[in-house]
Design a protein around this motif. Structure first.
Motif, PDB file in Angstrom:
ATOM      1  N   TRP A   5      29.147  56.641   5.322  1.00  0.00           N
ATOM      2  CA  TRP A   5      29.887  56.036   6.434  1.00  0.00           C
ATOM      3  C   TRP A   5      29.942  57.002   7.616  1.00  0.00           C
ATOM      4  N   LEU A   6      30.331  58.235   7.345  1.00  0.00           N
ATOM      5  CA  LEU A   6      30.515  59.217   8.415  1.00  0.00           C
ATOM      6  C   LEU A   6      29.208  59.588   9.112  1.00  0.00           C
ATOM      7  N   ASN A   7      28.120  59.670   8.362  1.00  0.00           N
ATOM      8  CA  ASN A   7      26.847  60.120   8.934  1.00  0.00           C
ATOM      9  C   ASN A   7      25.965  59.000   9.460  1.00  0.00           C
ATOM     10  N   ASN A   8      26.127  57.767   8.938  1.00  0.00           N
ATOM     11  CA  ASN A   8      25.198  56.697   9.293  1.00  0.00           C
ATOM     12  C   ASN A   8      25.807  55.480   9.974  1.00  0.00           C
ATOM     13  N   LEU A   9      27.108  55.282   9.808  1.00  0.00           N
ATOM     14  CA  LEU A   9      27.670  54.021  10.285  1.00  0.00           C
ATOM     15  C   LEU A   9      28.729  54.156  11.368  1.00  0.00           C
ATOM     16  N   THR A  10      29.597  55.138  11.290  1.00  0.00           N
ATOM     17  CA  THR A  10      30.758  55.164  12.185  1.00  0.00           C
ATOM     18  C   THR A  10      30.391  55.164  13.665  1.00  0.00           C
ATOM     19  N   ASP A  11      29.395  55.921  14.071  1.00  0.00           N
ATOM     20  CA  ASP A  11      29.001  55.937  15.485  1.00  0.00           C
ATOM     21  C   ASP A  11      28.406  54.596  15.906  1.00  0.00           C
ATOM     22  N   ARG A  12      27.619  53.995  15.039  1.00  0.00           N
ATOM     23  CA  ARG A  12      27.003  52.697  15.356  1.00  0.00           C
ATOM     24  C   ARG A  12      28.054  51.594  15.451  1.00  0.00           C
ATOM     25  N   VAL A  13      29.071  51.680  14.606  1.00  0.00           N
ATOM     26  CA  VAL A  13      30.172  50.719  14.684  1.00  0.00           C
ATOM     27  C   VAL A  13      30.849  50.837  16.046  1.00  0.00           C
ATOM     28  N   GLY A  14      31.144  52.052  16.470  1.00  0.00           N
ATOM     29  CA  GLY A  14      31.816  52.282  17.751  1.00  0.00           C
ATOM     30  C   GLY A  14      31.007  51.844  18.953  1.00  0.00           C
ATOM     31  N   GLN A  15      29.704  51.763  18.814  1.00  0.00           N
ATOM     32  CA  GLN A  15      28.865  51.270  19.903  1.00  0.00           C
ATOM     33  C   GLN A  15      28.937  49.753  20.040  1.00  0.00           C
ATOM     34  N   CYS A  16      29.356  49.087  18.976  1.00  0.00           N
ATOM     35  CA  CYS A  16      29.392  47.623  18.977  1.00  0.00           C
ATOM     36  C   CYS A  16      30.781  47.025  19.146  1.00  0.00           C
ATOM     37  N   ILE A  17      31.804  47.717  18.647  1.00  0.00           N
ATOM     38  CA  ILE A  17      33.156  47.154  18.724  1.00  0.00           C
ATOM     39  C   ILE A  17      34.071  48.067  19.523  1.00  0.00           C
ATOM     40  N   ASN A  18      35.091  47.452  20.100  1.00  0.00           N
ATOM     41  CA  ASN A  18      36.127  48.200  20.795  1.00  0.00           C
ATOM     42  C   ASN A  18      37.201  48.542  19.767  1.00  0.00           C
ATOM     43  N   ARG A  19      37.201  49.761  19.265  1.00  0.00           N
ATOM     44  CA  ARG A  19      38.142  50.160  18.212  1.00  0.00           C
ATOM     45  C   ARG A  19      39.594  50.099  18.681  1.00  0.00           C
ATOM     46  N   GLU A  20      39.824  50.226  19.975  1.00  0.00           N
ATOM     47  CA  GLU A  20      41.202  50.220  20.497  1.00  0.00           C
ATOM     48  C   GLU A  20      41.879  48.861  20.385  1.00  0.00           C
ATOM     49  N   THR A  21      41.091  47.796  20.213  1.00  0.00           N
ATOM     50  CA  THR A  21      41.675  46.457  20.168  1.00  0.00           C
ATOM     51  C   THR A  21      41.608  45.821  18.778  1.00  0.00           C
ATOM     52  N   ILE A  22      41.259  46.595  17.756  1.00  0.00           N
ATOM     53  CA  ILE A  22      41.197  46.055  16.394  1.00  0.00           C
ATOM     54  C   ILE A  22      42.575  45.527  15.991  1.00  0.00           C
ATOM     55  N   LYS A  23      42.563  44.334  15.395  1.00  0.00           N
ATOM     56  CA  LYS A  23      43.788  43.736  14.858  1.00  0.00           C
ATOM     57  C   LYS A  23      43.611  43.563  13.355  1.00  0.00           C
ATOM     58  N   VAL A  24      44.573  44.065  12.593  1.00  0.00           N
ATOM     59  CA  VAL A  24      44.543  43.937  11.140  1.00  0.00           C
ATOM     60  C   VAL A  24      45.849  43.311  10.693  1.00  0.00           C
ATOM     61  N   GLN A  25      45.734  42.240   9.934  1.00  0.00           N
ATOM     62  CA  GLN A  25      46.913  41.550   9.424  1.00  0.00           C
ATOM     63  C   GLN A  25      46.760  41.383   7.920  1.00  0.00           C
ATOM     64  N   ARG A  26      47.740  41.842   7.165  1.00  0.00           N
ATOM     65  CA  ARG A  26      47.733  41.592   5.730  1.00  0.00           C
ATOM     66  C   ARG A  26      48.338  40.218   5.497  1.00  0.00           C
TER      67      ARG A  26
END
Length: 107
Positions: free
Chosen positions: A76-97
């Motif tokens: 995750w840390l080496n292959n995915l996290t940067d690519r995720v941040g290029q596609c989504i706005n992490r500041e607006t993530i909404k999580v609801q249980r």
């Protein structure tokens, strides 16, 4: 009782196709290999900034264990996290249980 996590992401302009490819070909398979249960994945019908997915957990301890297995992994840390941040706005993530009601097909 099992619970679900409803996650809503704001996709960056022009990144929906890239995001869906990343989710469906890499993130979802990786997370399910670690033991995550991905119950659903959706995109906005008329709004390419909307992506929603749902994960199922049996207990809070399981959720914590799976979060660590996924988000602290070298993959995750080496292959995915940067690519995720290029596609989504992490500041607006909404999580609801959320909990299923007695008539829900998602138990």
């Amino acid at each position: 009782m099992a619970f679900y996590e409803l996650r809503q992401y704001e996709i960056r302009p022009g990144k929906m196709d890239e995001w869906l490819k990343l989710m469906e070909e890499e993130i979802i398979p990786f997370q399910t290999e670690q033991g995550m249960v991905i119950a659903a994945s959706f995109r906005g019908e008329d709004d390419d900034s909307v992506y929603i997915w749902i994960r199922r957990f049996e207990t809070e301890a399981e959720r914590e264990r799976l979060y660590e297995a996924v988000y602290k992994s070298e993959h995750w840390l080496n292959n995915l996290t940067d690519r995720v941040g290029q596609c989504i706005n992490r500041e607006t993530i909404k999580v609801q249980r959320i909990l299923p009601t007695s008539r829900s097909v998602l138990q």
